[in-house]
Every structure is written in structure tokens, then in C-alpha cells.
Design an enzyme around this catalytic site. Sequence first.
Site, PDB file in Angstrom:
ATOM      1  N   GLU A  97      47.467  60.961  29.844  1.00 31.12           N
ATOM      2  CA  GLU A  97      48.450  62.324  30.993  1.00 31.12           C
ATOM      3  C   GLU A  97      47.536  62.293  32.356  1.00 31.12           C
ATOM      4  O   GLU A  97      46.513  62.129  32.219  1.00 31.12           O
ATOM      5  CB  GLU A  97      47.370  63.208  30.026  1.00 31.12           C
ATOM      6  CG  GLU A  97      48.180  63.779  29.380  1.00 31.12           C
ATOM      7  CD  GLU A  97      49.717  64.872  30.108  1.00 31.12           C
ATOM      8  OE1 GLU A  97      49.748  64.263  30.727  1.00 31.12           O
ATOM      9  OE2 GLU A  97      49.896  65.672  29.335  1.00 31.12           O
ATOM     10  N   ASP A  98      48.220  63.321  33.087  1.00 28.95           N
ATOM     11  CA  ASP A  98      47.450  63.123  34.374  1.00 28.95           C
ATOM     12  C   ASP A  98      46.014  64.285  34.562  1.00 28.95           C
ATOM     13  O   ASP A  98      45.695  64.300  35.050  1.00 28.95           O
ATOM     14  CB  ASP A  98      48.855  63.201  35.547  1.00 28.95           C
ATOM     15  CG  ASP A  98      49.929  65.321  34.671  1.00 28.95           C
ATOM     16  OD1 ASP A  98      49.164  65.304  33.791  1.00 28.95           O
ATOM     17  OD2 ASP A  98      50.904  65.311  35.593  1.00 28.95           O
ATOM     18  N   ASP A 101      45.317  71.204  31.761  1.00 30.61           N
ATOM     19  CA  ASP A 101      45.729  72.301  32.089  1.00 30.61           C
ATOM     20  C   ASP A 101      45.284  74.089  30.587  1.00 30.61           C
ATOM     21  O   ASP A 101      44.032  73.359  30.473  1.00 30.61           O
ATOM     22  CB  ASP A 101      46.800  72.610  32.543  1.00 30.61           C
ATOM     23  CG  ASP A 101      46.871  74.234  33.750  1.00 30.61           C
ATOM     24  OD1 ASP A 101      45.698  73.974  34.180  1.00 30.61           O
ATOM     25  OD2 ASP A 101      47.971  74.734  33.448  1.00 30.61           O
ATOM     26  N   LYS A 129      41.250  70.093  33.775  1.00 32.50           N
ATOM     27  CA  LYS A 129      40.509  72.099  34.364  1.00 32.50           C
ATOM     28  C   LYS A 129      40.676  72.938  33.549  1.00 32.50           C
ATOM     29  O   LYS A 129      41.656  73.195  32.568  1.00 32.50           O
ATOM     30  CB  LYS A 129      42.446  72.830  34.591  1.00 32.50           C
ATOM     31  CG  LYS A 129      42.676  72.314  36.181  1.00 32.50           C
ATOM     32  CD  LYS A 129      43.544  73.089  36.921  1.00 32.50           C
ATOM     33  CE  LYS A 129      44.839  72.253  37.461  1.00 32.50           C
ATOM     34  NZ  LYS A 129      45.993  73.032  38.184  1.00 32.50           N
ATOM     35  N   VAL A 151      47.054  71.553  41.795  1.00 37.69           N
ATOM     36  CA  VAL A 151      46.321  69.817  42.621  1.00 37.69           C
ATOM     37  C   VAL A 151      47.839  69.249  42.918  1.00 37.69           C
ATOM     38  O   VAL A 151      49.136  69.360  41.823  1.00 37.69           O
ATOM     39  CB  VAL A 151      45.174  69.444  42.179  1.00 37.69           C
ATOM     40  CG1 VAL A 151      43.891  70.162  42.724  1.00 37.69           C
ATOM     41  CG2 VAL A 151      45.333  68.984  41.128  1.00 37.69           C
ATOM     42  N   ARG A 163      54.029  63.076  45.213  1.00 38.27           N
ATOM     43  CA  ARG A 163      53.287  61.841  43.807  1.00 38.27           C
ATOM     44  C   ARG A 163      52.697  60.865  44.292  1.00 38.27           C
ATOM     45  O   ARG A 163      51.755  60.334  43.842  1.00 38.27           O
ATOM     46  CB  ARG A 163      54.297  62.169  42.542  1.00 38.27           C
ATOM     47  CG  ARG A 163      55.022  62.338  42.066  1.00 38.27           C
ATOM     48  CD  ARG A 163      55.569  62.554  41.041  1.00 38.27           C
ATOM     49  NE  ARG A 163      55.992  63.294  39.742  1.00 38.27           N
ATOM     50  CZ  ARG A 163      56.105  64.340  39.233  1.00 38.27           C
ATOM     51  NH1 ARG A 163      54.655  64.452  39.024  1.00 38.27           N
ATOM     52  NH2 ARG A 163      56.865  65.207  38.922  1.00 38.27           N
TER      53      ARG A 163
HETATM   54  P1  IMP Z   1      49.344  71.942  29.848  1.00 39.40           P
HETATM   55  O1  IMP Z   1      50.301  72.169  28.905  1.00 39.40           O
HETATM   56  O2  IMP Z   1      48.952  73.351  30.673  1.00 39.40           O
HETATM   57  O3  IMP Z   1      48.156  71.203  30.064  1.00 39.40           O
HETATM   58  O4  IMP Z   1      49.699  71.210  30.946  1.00 39.40           O
HETATM   59  C1  IMP Z   1      50.145  70.357  31.336  1.00 39.40           C
HETATM   60  C2  IMP Z   1      50.878  69.536  32.433  1.00 39.40           C
HETATM   61  O5  IMP Z   1      51.142  70.163  34.039  1.00 39.40           O
HETATM   62  C3  IMP Z   1      50.312  68.293  33.266  1.00 39.40           C
HETATM   63  O6  IMP Z   1      50.686  66.919  32.268  1.00 39.40           O
HETATM   64  C4  IMP Z   1      51.206  68.357  34.495  1.00 39.40           C
HETATM   65  O7  IMP Z   1      52.516  67.998  33.950  1.00 39.40           O
HETATM   66  C5  IMP Z   1      51.448  69.994  34.911  1.00 39.40           C
HETATM   67  N1  IMP Z   1      49.938  70.156  35.795  1.00 39.40           N
HETATM   68  C6  IMP Z   1      48.988  71.239  35.274  1.00 39.40           C
HETATM   69  N2  IMP Z   1      48.186  71.525  35.647  1.00 39.40           N
HETATM   70  C7  IMP Z   1      48.895  70.870  37.367  1.00 39.40           C
HETATM   71  C8  IMP Z   1      48.291  70.976  38.948  1.00 39.40           C
HETATM   72  O8  IMP Z   1      47.402  71.059  39.370  1.00 39.40           O
HETATM   73  N3  IMP Z   1      49.074  70.437  39.935  1.00 39.40           N
HETATM   74  C9  IMP Z   1      50.383  69.266  39.320  1.00 39.40           C
HETATM   75  N4  IMP Z   1      50.683  69.483  37.829  1.00 39.40           N
HETATM   76  C10 IMP Z   1      49.962  70.292  37.105  1.00 39.40           C
HETATM   77 MG    MG Z   2      51.886  65.691  32.464  1.00 38.65          MG
END
Ligand code: IMP
Ligand code: MG
Length: 178
Positions: A97-98, A101, A129, A151, A163
Site C-alpha cells: 500500500e502507499d 489513513d 498516518k 501529502v 505521483r
Molecule cells: P484509508 O482507507 O482512509 O486508509 O485511505 C487509504 C487511501 O487513501 C490511500 O491508499 C491513498 O490512496 C489515500 N490517501 C490517504 N491519505 C493520503 C494523502 O495524504 N495523500 C494522498 N492520498 C492519500
Molecule cells: Mg492507496
Amino acid sequence: MDKVGRVLIEEEALNKRIKELGMEITRDFQGKKLVMVGILKGAVVFMSDLAKHIKLPLEMDFMAVSSYGASTKSSGVVRILKDLDLEVEDKDVLIVEDIVDTGLTLHYLCDYLLSRKPNSLKVCSCFDKPSRRKIPVTIDYLGFEIPDEFVIGYGLDYDQKYRNLPYVSVLELEKDDK
Ligand code: IMP
Ligand code: MG
């Protein structure tokens, strides 16, 4: 590039940490049937750099799930846009994963991939995060913990752009974007 704010992680620091992660994964997956499953599109840059530091035979696959649109807020809705091509039953899956969040995406993906009966399932994320978490998830291999800021760069986008930045920056929105 007027939305690129201060640099949070320099290119050299990224390279150094990703090499270390590759060495850890190489050590831990000896003799296993490693399948890296990259989550499109954010993990592409990280996954290709990471894979070059994993000195093992491995397979690569990708999944795409719905994520943010042109907004910086998570919808909380996860939908599969592209499924696995490979069979992962009895293999050792590493989700790449990148960024984690809220954890909603990763939580869903872990559940989904476990239903495909892998021999093992581990998670590698370039960024975390933790202050934003809504659901607990385990990250087995983590690049960097970062503060609660949006970010961009090193695979991470804002409205599909940035990207390709080789470093990670904070997004700087102008007043009328907010
Ligand atoms: P989650 O489901 O809220 O954990 O979100 C995960 C996805 O949200 C990541 O795989 C990213 O694609 C996107 N994402 C979350 N935070 C950021 C950020 O700070 N910058 C860019 N993409 C983000
Ligand atoms: Mg992602």
C-alpha cells in the site's frame, strides 16, 4: 507545481528506508511463495522500488479499489475496480500500500484477500498516518509514520497529479480550493 508545499521526506531518505524494507522482506520470506499485491495507483512507485530490493523469486499482481476523488477526504466506501489476476491460494501474500489513513481500505482488503485462502497475509505500507485511524489494522512493514497532513509525491496524488515527484511534500491548497 504551486501546490507543492514543504518537503516532508527527501528522495535519499526514501531510497534508504525502502532498501531496508526490501532486506527485511527478503529475510522473512525465504522459502515462501511470495506474491506482492500492489494497490493501484498509489503503490506503483513504491512497489517497483521495493521489489528491486527483494532478492527472492516472487510474483506481482495488482488490485484497484475506489479511493479519494478530487477531494482530500475519504469517502469510507471501498469498491473493487480491478480484482487479482493470479491465484493466491496457499501462497504468501504481501499487500503493498502507499499509505494507511483511516484504515478502511486496508481493513477491507485484508478481509477480502483472506477469503482467497493464502498461506499467509502480511501488509507493507510506505506511509502511515496513525492519528487518522478509524479501524485498527496491522502494518507488518512500514516505511514512515507521518503527521496528519495531506501529502503528495512518491505515488501519492492530489486530483491524479504529483505521483511522479521523487520526494514527499505537503499539499498546499490555495484559499479558493479549500
Ligand atoms: P484509508 O482507507 O482512509 O486508509 O485511505 C487509504 C487511501 O487513501 C490511500 O491508499 C491513498 O490512496 C489515500 N490517501 C490517504 N491519505 C493520503 C494523502 O495524504 N495523500 C494522498 N492520498 C492519500
Ligand atoms: Mg492507496
